[in-house]
Design a protein around this motif. Structure first.
Motif, short mmCIF file in Angstrom:
data_model
loop_
_atom_site.label_atom_id
_atom_site.label_comp_id
_atom_site.label_asym_id
_atom_site.label_seq_id
_atom_site.Cartn_x
_atom_site.Cartn_y
_atom_site.Cartn_z
N ASN A 241 7.12 4.26 1.59
CA ASN A 241 6.92 2.90 1.07
C ASN A 241 5.44 2.51 1.12
O ASN A 241 4.62 3.23 1.69
N ASP A 242 5.14 1.34 0.57
CA ASP A 242 3.77 0.84 0.54
C ASP A 242 3.15 0.76 1.95
O ASP A 242 3.86 0.50 2.92
N GLY A 243 1.85 0.96 1.99
CA GLY A 243 1.08 0.57 3.18
C GLY A 243 1.09 1.55 4.34
O GLY A 243 0.68 1.18 5.45
N ILE A 244 1.53 2.80 4.14
CA ILE A 244 1.57 3.73 5.29
C ILE A 244 0.15 3.93 5.86
O ILE A 244 -0.84 3.95 5.11
N SER A 277 -3.79 8.48 -2.73
CA SER A 277 -3.08 8.04 -1.54
C SER A 277 -4.01 7.28 -0.59
O SER A 277 -3.58 6.81 0.47
N LEU A 278 -5.30 7.13 -0.97
CA LEU A 278 -6.24 6.36 -0.14
C LEU A 278 -6.01 4.86 -0.32
O LEU A 278 -5.61 4.41 -1.40
N ARG A 285 -0.68 2.89 -3.39
CA ARG A 285 -0.14 1.79 -2.58
C ARG A 285 -0.30 2.02 -1.09
O ARG A 285 0.24 1.26 -0.30
N PHE A 286 -0.92 3.12 -0.69
CA PHE A 286 -0.97 3.44 0.74
C PHE A 286 -2.22 2.84 1.40
O PHE A 286 -3.11 2.34 0.73
#
Ligand code: V1S
Ligand code: CA
Ligand code: ZN
Length: 394
Positions: A241-244, A277-278, A285-286
């Motif tokens: 999911n978002d924000g890892i 993924s940054l 979204r990460f």
């Protein structure tokens, strides 16, 4: 003064075609090939070329592309006229799109076939250096286009250079572990090798069917369901999911890749390092920082296997350049203390707001994205993957 030295008895090769960087997908398109120029300039400013073998790669031939892609697709790719009219995000596809070519995601731009064959040539050359054992790690930032299918373009990808590179590796290594840390699912590579147990594919990605491209890569997508098929259980998907964060990602990555290394016992690693993924990516979204992204490269290197490293997505060019320059330095020397302050003589230095290699999350956006990954869910993912791996082995 930072002096990165060539490690003794260890060779890193850097494969690039500077002609690739001159191509344009279009004004509004997020894929900017000049991010490769920015990467190369950071790599050079830190003096890294002295510690590697540097190759200017050639374009792949039609026959080389034909090892995976269908002839009718390649013929169309080589001859389709460029669309001159700029198109918007909403599509505006030509009335009869062939092979998903044309339109907003995979536009037909001037020099497209050259661009694609250069990207593929870079990855094929890198794979051959690994095959003949002239490199321990071969880097191809111009590759990593993981969505392309045998006869279909998809998600900014036209030619699957990763599949072509892995086909080279399979000539000399029994088992290839493909790892994909781009924020999108590595669907094209997974599909290409779905019927073999000689390639295991692992993708970490944001997963939200109907809302996030390409919508595939659920936790229970583990390859063909038919147990007679050798490819069964050889696709691993890590839907997120978002924000890892860096910490959560490292925990998952080391637990999953560590277990796969023990059970599958790969002979070579192919790592796709999509930088979308940054944190702060235009499409991603990460919440990964450059350090967290690079930690995946460092962990793979620590397994002591030969490795090919590809680029991939990455839509905030200055952060793409930071991550890929840092990861180049990890490939050369994992214990390195690369200075955070970007060298004064770096061209484009003004592009790097704050002029550091490792900006903080706050420097990237002020307020980081909310983290929607619970520890409970991450544990379920690890459990599921470990169960799949019980079916794998020799
Ligand atoms: N997310 C996203 C996104 N943004 C765009 C886009 C934006 C502006 C443009 F001028 C052109 C395209 N396309 C998408 C995604 C494709 C993402 C590909 C990622 C590639 C990679 O990083 O993994 C590897 C290099 N496309 C879609 O979401 C598809 C649509 C579903 C929405 C857009 N319309 C136009 C087509 C269908
Ligand atoms: Ca991925
Ligand atoms: Zn991506």
């Amino acid at each position: 003064e930072y002096n990165i030295v060539r490690p003794k008895g260890y060779t890193v090769s850097y494969h690039a075609n500077p002609e690739m960087e001159k191509h344009h997908f279009g004004q509004t398109h997020p894929m900017k090939p000049w991010r490769l120029t920015l990467t190369k300039s950071l790599v050079s400013a830190y003096g890294m070329p002295f510690a590697m073998d540097n190759y200017n790669t050639r374009a792949a031939t039609y026959e080389e592309l034909n090892a995976f892609h269908a002839s009718d697709y390649l013929d169309y790719l080589a001859t389709a006229p460029p669309e001159d009219t700029p198109r918007d995000y909403e599509g505006n596809n030509p009335s009869d799109p062939k092979f998903n070519l044309g339109g907003s995601d995979c536009p037909l731009f001037h020099g497209l076939y050259d661009y694609c064959s250069m990207s593929a040539g870079t990855s094929i050359d890198a794979a051959r250096k690994i095959c003949c054992q002239q490199s321990d790690i071969a880097i191809a930032w111009g590759g990593g286009l993981h969505h392309a299918k045998r006869r279909e373009a998809s998600g900014f990808c036209y030619i699957n250079d990763i599949v072509l590179g892995i086909l080279q590796l399979l000539r000399c290594y029994p088992r290839v572990l493909y790892i994909d840390i781009d924020v999108h699912h590595g669907d094209g590579v997974e599909e290409a090798f779905k019927s073999t147990d000689r390639v295991m594919t692992v993708s970490f990605h944001k997963y939200q069917p109907d809302y996030f491209f390409p919508g595939t890569g659920a936790l229970d997508d583990n390859g063909p369901k038919d147990e007679q098929n050798p490819g069964a259980h050889h696709a691993i998907n890590v839907p997120l999911n978002d924000g890892i964060t860096d910490e959560q990602y490292a925990m998952l990555f080391e637990s999953i890749i560590g277990k796969i290394n023990e059970t599958y016992r790969p002979s070579v690693i192919a790592l796709q390092c999509g930088a979308d993924s940054l944190a702060g990516d235009r499409l991603g979204r990460f919440n990964l920082r450059v350090q967290g992204h690079g930690a995946c490269v460092a962990y793979c290197k620590s397994l002591g296997l030969p490795m090919i490293i590809f680029g991939g997505g990455g839509y905030t060019p200055r952060n793409v350049a930071r991550a890929w320059a840092y990861e180049t330095s990890i490939a050369i020397a994992s214990q390195n203390k690369i200075p955070d302050i970007i060298p004064l003589h770096a061209p484009w230095r003004e592009h790097f707001i704050h002029e550091t290699l490792f900006p903080t999350l706050e420097q990237i956006f002020g307020e980081p994205r909310a983290n929607r990954n619970t520890q409970k869910r991450l544990n379920e993912i690890i459990m599921h993957v470990h169960e799949q791996l019980r079916f794998v082995g020799h």
